[in-house]
Motif scaffolding. Structure first.
Motif, mmCIF file in Angstrom:
data_model
loop_
_atom_site.group_PDB
_atom_site.id
_atom_site.type_symbol
_atom_site.label_atom_id
_atom_site.label_comp_id
_atom_site.label_asym_id
_atom_site.label_seq_id
_atom_site.Cartn_x
_atom_site.Cartn_y
_atom_site.Cartn_z
ATOM 1 N N ARG A 96 0.813 -1.219 0.000
ATOM 2 C CA ARG A 96 0.000 0.000 0.000
ATOM 3 C C ARG A 96 0.839 1.258 0.000
ATOM 4 N NH1 ARG A 96 -5.323 -1.171 3.645
ATOM 5 N NH2 ARG A 96 -5.881 -3.051 2.521
ATOM 6 N N ARG A 97 1.980 1.220 0.680
ATOM 7 C CA ARG A 97 2.861 2.388 0.770
ATOM 8 C C ARG A 97 4.235 2.024 0.226
ATOM 9 N NH1 ARG A 97 2.168 6.560 5.153
ATOM 10 N NH2 ARG A 97 4.232 6.772 4.328
ATOM 11 N N ILE A 98 4.663 2.734 -0.792
ATOM 12 C CA ILE A 98 5.930 2.441 -1.466
ATOM 13 C C ILE A 98 6.874 3.631 -1.329
ATOM 14 C CG2 ILE A 98 7.024 1.904 -3.668
ATOM 15 C CD1 ILE A 98 4.382 0.618 -4.542
ATOM 16 N N LEU A 99 8.116 3.344 -0.951
ATOM 17 C CA LEU A 99 9.166 4.357 -0.896
ATOM 18 C C LEU A 99 10.140 4.129 -2.048
ATOM 19 C CD1 LEU A 99 10.565 6.709 0.642
ATOM 20 C CD2 LEU A 99 11.920 4.965 1.807
ATOM 21 N N VAL A 100 10.464 5.217 -2.754
ATOM 22 C CA VAL A 100 11.426 5.147 -3.852
ATOM 23 C C VAL A 100 12.556 6.131 -3.570
ATOM 24 C CG1 VAL A 100 11.768 5.305 -6.344
ATOM 25 C CG2 VAL A 100 9.522 4.680 -5.442
ATOM 26 N N PRO A 101 13.711 5.639 -3.099
ATOM 27 C CA PRO A 101 14.870 6.527 -2.929
ATOM 28 C C PRO A 101 15.478 6.831 -4.303
ATOM 29 C CG PRO A 101 15.062 4.545 -1.574
ATOM 30 C CD PRO A 101 13.958 4.325 -2.550
ATOM 31 N N LYS A 138 15.749 14.913 2.345
ATOM 32 C CA LYS A 138 16.303 14.727 3.682
ATOM 33 C C LYS A 138 17.792 15.046 3.632
ATOM 34 C CE LYS A 138 15.220 11.481 7.302
ATOM 35 N NZ LYS A 138 14.762 10.135 7.623
ATOM 36 N N GLU A 139 18.214 15.941 4.485
ATOM 37 C CA GLU A 139 19.623 16.307 4.567
ATOM 38 C C GLU A 139 20.298 15.467 5.646
ATOM 39 O OE1 GLU A 139 21.577 20.254 6.140
ATOM 40 O OE2 GLU A 139 20.698 20.575 4.149
ATOM 41 N N TYR A 140 21.507 15.018 5.377
ATOM 42 C CA TYR A 140 22.229 14.223 6.375
ATOM 43 C C TYR A 140 23.609 14.805 6.619
ATOM 44 C CZ TYR A 140 25.333 12.033 2.957
ATOM 45 O OH TYR A 140 26.300 11.811 2.013
ATOM 46 N N PRO A 177 27.387 13.955 6.909
ATOM 47 C CA PRO A 177 28.303 12.873 6.538
ATOM 48 C C PRO A 177 29.185 12.367 7.678
ATOM 49 C CG PRO A 177 28.396 14.644 4.925
ATOM 50 C CD PRO A 177 27.576 15.135 6.076
ATOM 51 N N GLN A 178 29.396 13.179 8.727
ATOM 52 C CA GLN A 178 30.220 12.734 9.846
ATOM 53 C C GLN A 178 29.477 11.807 10.796
ATOM 54 O OE1 GLN A 178 30.619 16.493 9.691
ATOM 55 N NE2 GLN A 178 32.517 16.381 8.531
ATOM 56 N N THR A 179 28.157 11.905 10.831
ATOM 57 C CA THR A 179 27.388 11.116 11.801
ATOM 58 C C THR A 179 26.417 10.124 11.173
ATOM 59 O OG1 THR A 179 25.679 12.821 11.928
ATOM 60 C CG2 THR A 179 27.507 12.966 13.507
ATOM 61 N N SER A 180 26.222 10.197 9.872
ATOM 62 C CA SER A 180 25.224 9.337 9.238
ATOM 63 C C SER A 180 25.654 9.001 7.818
ATOM 64 C CB SER A 180 23.856 10.045 9.241
ATOM 65 O OG SER A 180 22.849 9.172 8.800
ATOM 66 N N SER A 181 24.778 8.313 7.108
ATOM 67 C CA SER A 181 25.032 7.978 5.704
ATOM 68 C C SER A 181 23.712 8.021 4.955
ATOM 69 C CB SER A 181 25.652 6.587 5.593
ATOM 70 O OG SER A 181 24.712 5.609 5.987
ATOM 71 N N VAL A 182 23.790 7.968 3.647
ATOM 72 C CA VAL A 182 22.576 7.958 2.825
ATOM 73 C C VAL A 182 21.735 6.738 3.173
ATOM 74 C CG1 VAL A 182 21.694 7.783 0.472
ATOM 75 C CG2 VAL A 182 23.637 9.272 0.959
ATOM 76 N N ALA A 183 22.365 5.575 3.254
ATOM 77 C CA ALA A 183 21.636 4.337 3.573
ATOM 78 C C ALA A 183 20.972 4.423 4.943
ATOM 79 C CB ALA A 183 22.580 3.141 3.516
ATOM 80 N N ASN A 184 21.660 4.980 5.916
ATOM 81 C CA ASN A 184 21.102 5.112 7.261
ATOM 82 C C ASN A 184 19.860 6.008 7.261
ATOM 83 O OD1 ASN A 184 21.068 4.688 10.076
ATOM 84 N ND2 ASN A 184 22.061 6.666 10.382
ATOM 85 N N GLU A 185 19.906 7.089 6.508
ATOM 86 C CA GLU A 185 18.759 8.006 6.431
ATOM 87 C C GLU A 185 17.575 7.353 5.722
ATOM 88 O OE1 GLU A 185 18.494 10.880 8.021
ATOM 89 O OE2 GLU A 185 20.512 10.584 8.798
ATOM 90 N N ILE A 186 17.853 6.545 4.717
ATOM 91 C CA ILE A 186 16.774 5.833 4.021
ATOM 92 C C ILE A 186 16.141 4.811 4.959
ATOM 93 C CG2 ILE A 186 16.220 4.268 2.118
ATOM 94 C CD1 ILE A 186 18.451 5.721 0.515
ATOM 95 N N GLU A 194 13.865 6.518 7.333
ATOM 96 C CA GLU A 194 12.598 6.888 6.684
ATOM 97 C C GLU A 194 11.686 5.679 6.526
ATOM 98 O OE1 GLU A 194 9.582 9.040 4.950
ATOM 99 O OE2 GLU A 194 11.348 9.815 5.972
ATOM 100 N N ILE A 195 12.254 4.526 6.206
ATOM 101 C CA ILE A 195 11.447 3.298 6.071
ATOM 102 C C ILE A 195 10.765 2.981 7.393
ATOM 103 C CG2 ILE A 195 11.559 0.797 5.707
ATOM 104 C CD1 ILE A 195 13.952 1.385 3.788
ATOM 105 N N ILE A 196 11.514 3.074 8.472
ATOM 106 C CA ILE A 196 10.973 2.765 9.798
ATOM 107 C C ILE A 196 9.922 3.790 10.219
ATOM 108 C CG2 ILE A 196 11.549 2.598 12.256
ATOM 109 C CD1 ILE A 196 14.342 1.502 11.287
ATOM 110 N N GLU A 197 10.256 5.070 10.078
ATOM 111 C CA GLU A 197 9.340 6.131 10.507
ATOM 112 C C GLU A 197 8.084 6.201 9.650
ATOM 113 O OE1 GLU A 197 11.715 9.657 10.366
ATOM 114 O OE2 GLU A 197 13.089 8.929 11.917
ATOM 115 N N GLY A 198 8.219 5.922 8.354
ATOM 116 C CA GLY A 198 7.089 6.064 7.434
ATOM 117 C C GLY A 198 6.178 4.857 7.346
ATOM 118 N N GLY A 199 6.604 3.728 7.877
ATOM 119 C CA GLY A 199 5.780 2.523 7.838
ATOM 120 C C GLY A 199 5.522 2.015 6.429
ATOM 121 N N TYR A 200 6.538 2.001 5.596
ATOM 122 C CA TYR A 200 6.390 1.575 4.206
ATOM 123 C C TYR A 200 6.302 0.055 4.101
ATOM 124 C CZ TYR A 200 7.552 6.373 3.195
ATOM 125 O OH TYR A 200 7.545 7.743 3.153
#
Length: 140
Positions: free
Chosen positions: A16-21, A81-83, A85-94, A97-103
């Motif tokens: 029902r809910r799809i995320l496309v990075p 979404k801005e991240y 680079p010293q504390t996170s990564s692109v994959a981590n931010e995605i 979002e998957i967890i928070e958005g309930g995709y």
């Protein structure tokens, strides 16, 4: 005369809910096309996510996304979404979002804008596939 229900598809309940990075690569834009097709056929809600470094210009990527979505008849939620680079990564931010958005499904390109064209799967796609608790569809 008997009553006949409209055909229903199990997939319309599963995804029902799809995320496309997206990162602007052709692979990620093909993933967006697949997600839009799901939305047209099964009524899925599509969110597009672009994760970027601080100060990056997001105008070009927004225009590319809007160009692909135009005339598809599907409402798409575009997120940036801005991240740090010293504390996170692109994959981590995605993943966040998957967890928070309930995709229910993540549709992403196999490789992004990597310099090495010999790779079958990029580091972000691999990380999402391994660490995501939801279904992942990789588009080549």
């Amino acid at each position: 005369m008997s009553f006949v229900l409209e055909p229903s598809y199990a997939i319309s309940y599963l995804f029902r809910r799809i995320l496309v990075p997206v990162d602007g690569s052709e692979s990620s834009m093909r993933a967006l096309e697949v997600a839009l097709d799901f939305a047209r056929r099964y009524g899925s809600k599509v969110s597009v996510l672009h994760v970027h470094a601080p100060g990056a210009d997001t105008k070009a990527i927004r225009e590319a996304i809007e160009k692909r979505v135009r005339d598809k008849g599907v409402a798409v939620d575009i997120k940036f979404k801005e991240y740090n680079p010293q504390t996170s990564s692109v994959a981590n931010e995605i993943i966040s979002e998957i967890i928070e958005g309930g995709y229910d499904l993540v549709v992403l390109g196999a490789r992004g804008n990597t310099a090495n064209e010999d790779l079958m799967i990029g580091s972000v796609a691999l990380s999402i596939t391994i660490n995501s608790a939801t279904s992942v569809m990789i588009i080549r």
